[in-house]
Enzyme design. Structure first.
Site, mmCIF file in Angstrom:
data_model
loop_
_atom_site.group_PDB
_atom_site.id
_atom_site.type_symbol
_atom_site.label_atom_id
_atom_site.label_comp_id
_atom_site.label_asym_id
_atom_site.label_seq_id
_atom_site.Cartn_x
_atom_site.Cartn_y
_atom_site.Cartn_z
ATOM 1 C CB SER A 58 -23.801 -31.776 2.865
ATOM 2 O OG SER A 58 -22.957 -31.118 3.792
ATOM 3 N NE ARG A 59 -30.781 -28.340 5.877
ATOM 4 C CZ ARG A 59 -31.218 -29.382 6.564
ATOM 5 N NH1 ARG A 59 -30.487 -29.854 7.559
ATOM 6 N NH2 ARG A 59 -32.367 -29.950 6.286
#
Length: 499
Positions: free
Chosen positions: A349-350
């Site tokens: 998850s950025r």
């Protein structure tokens, strides 16, 4: 004398030149625009998707067996607009937002364009609010924020849809509106998903947009844009919206089919050159809006299907590049019985931990690395019979962590329970208890705490942080639970020994 002059209806008219598999070629209509609605005989509508100096190309919203060569086609002089509003909650609609659940018409006085530009950067806020899915492995290691686009990717029949349905079920009483967009799949599967939502009381805050395999090419193409338009209207009112696209791989197949029938030049894997734009301009419509734009958010969970675990396919890599992270579901883990079968090595998850609450951030620290080390150690120790005590201890801790992350379908976990379970793991309580007791702890500790120490649960739900005082209280609840458990076990053994 009273002279009545009849009203004149002036409109452009063309003639059907060719019909094949949902695609119509038309002579005439010199002033048409891309995305404009057309009217065919028998109240059938179509959409202009291309034109040149000789003809106009359109896709039909419905069945083409009522359209013949030579039929008149008129322009409605309007772009594709769909009805929107809160009246759609709890309903199943088609790609034109028309009800198909047999519950009657949906009152709506507002229309919104299905195709529109995404909001600009100045209209957005940074993503800083967490969207809890109730899935432990996601909330702790792959956190999702409100306004984020997180791709769910994996082989068919590996649990992608179930993952998204669990996220929808977990939004109950959280003031989040959910939209489930079904593209190109069997109607029987959609009925099962709707039944799951109804059974878990999630349908009242959910809109289902259906364009299954039995729908026309145009309806399957239009469905995700209709879902986005429904979500944008609610986002503009300051609401938080979660949209699931199930799935965009089939949407790309439909667009490829349309493009090949229109004789457009094929590119990589026979997809047209604008397939990247098709999905990117859809994904950009997600976001967390500023106060001037209503302050709402729209989170996207697009699903993409892989073939034998290959995430390097054209559509898959396109979607990975335009989203804020991906959750990869591994078929091998699924076969091993680890469910949800999320591969932490390929999932990311950025947005990161900045959207997590302080308590979740604290108990999840180092878990990802610890689990990766356990999986690596498991691979190297399969052929060895003798292991060092330190290795055995590390393996036992990894097995405990894996057991904590496993979760049954349609059973989202409350935030406070996630905090308590992984706080117990952080304190190294769980790997020293017998294996059969570990499962009992995961099943029985949280109900025990809610019944006997409700103030602790309420504090974690409200404050979402582990203060020194609450840690002390939670430590005391661990002791009291194990003492009570041992007393029950001792009481149950006595009658057996007397017999």
């Amino acid at each position: 004398m009273d002279f009545r002059i009849p009203t004149l209806d002036i409109k452009e008219v063309g003639l059907v030149k060719e019909v094949k598999q949902g695609i119509v070629k038309i002579d005439g209509l010199p002033s048409c625009a891309y995305g404009e609605l057309l009217q065919f005989p028998n109240r059938v509508k179509g959409i202009v998707i291309g034109f040149n100096q000789r003809e106009v190309n359109a896709i039909v919203l419905g069945k083409t067996n009522t359209i013949s060569v030579g039929d008149e086609v008129s322009s409605l002089s309007e772009l594709v607009n769909v009805p929107v509003g809160e009246g759609f909650l709890g309903r199943v609609v088609n790609s034109m937002a028309e009800p198909i659940d047999g519950k009657g018409p949906i009152p709506s006085a507002t229309f919104a364009p299905a195709f529109r530009e995404a909001p600009g950067i100045m209209d957005r806020n940074p993503i800083d609010k967490s969207l809890l899915t109730g899935i432990k492995i996601i909330d702790l290691m792959i956190p999702i924020g409100k306004g984020q686009r997180e791709l769910i990717i994996g082989d068919r029949q590996s649990g992608k849809s179930v993952l998204c349905l669990d996220a929808i079920i977990n939004q109950k009483d959280k003031d989040v509106v959910c939209i489930y967009c079904w593209i190109g799949g069997p109607s029987s599967d959609l009925k099962k998903h709707v039944h799951v939502l109804r059974k878990n009381q999630a349908l009242p805050y959910t809109i289902v947009v259906s364009a299954g395999a039995d729908a026309s090419v145009a309806e399957q193409y239009l469905a995700p844009y209709t879902a986005a338009a429904l979500g944008e209207h609610l986002m503009g009112q300051g609401k938080d919206v979660l949209v699931v696209f199930d799935d965009l791989t089939k949407h790309a197949w439909i667009y490829r089919e349309m493009s090949l029938l229109l004789e457009r030049s094929p590119g990589r894997e026979a997809y047209p050159g604008d397939i990247f734009y098709l999905h990117s301009q859809l994904m950009e419509r997600a976001g967390y809006m500023s106060g001037a734009k209503g302050g709402g958010s729209m989170t996207f969970l697009p699903i993409a299907e892989t073939l034998q675990g290959d995430i390097t396919g054209y559509i898959q890599t396109n979607l990975i590049s335009m989203t804020d992270g991906q959750i990869y579901i591994s078929t091998n883990l699924f076969k091993e019985g680890f469910k949800p079968a999320i591969d932490l090595g390929l999932s990311v998850s950025r947005i990161g931990s900045k959207v997590q609450c302080p308590a979740i951030r604290e108990v999840s620290m180092g878990l990802r690395l610890e689990y990766a080390q356990y999986r690596e150690m498991l691979r190297f120790t399969k052929l060895r019979t003798r292991l060092a005590p330190e290795t055995l201890e590390q393996m036992r801790r990894g097995e405990t962590l894996q057991a904590l992350m496993m979760q049954a379908n349609n059973t989202p976990v409350p935030l406070s329970k996630e905090i308590l379970l992984f706080y117990a793991f952080q304190r190294k309580i769980l790997e020293v208890i017998p294996r059969e007791m570990l499962q009992k702890f995961m099943d029985e500790f949280y109900p025990y705490l809610r019944q006997n120490f409700p103030e602790v649960v309420q504090h974690l739900e409200d404050k979402k942080e582990l203060t020194p005082e609450i840690k002390k209280e939670v430590g005391g609840t661990f002791v009291s639970f194990f003492r009570e458990y041992e007393a029950r076990e001792e009481a149950s053994r006595l009658p057996r020994e007397r017999r």
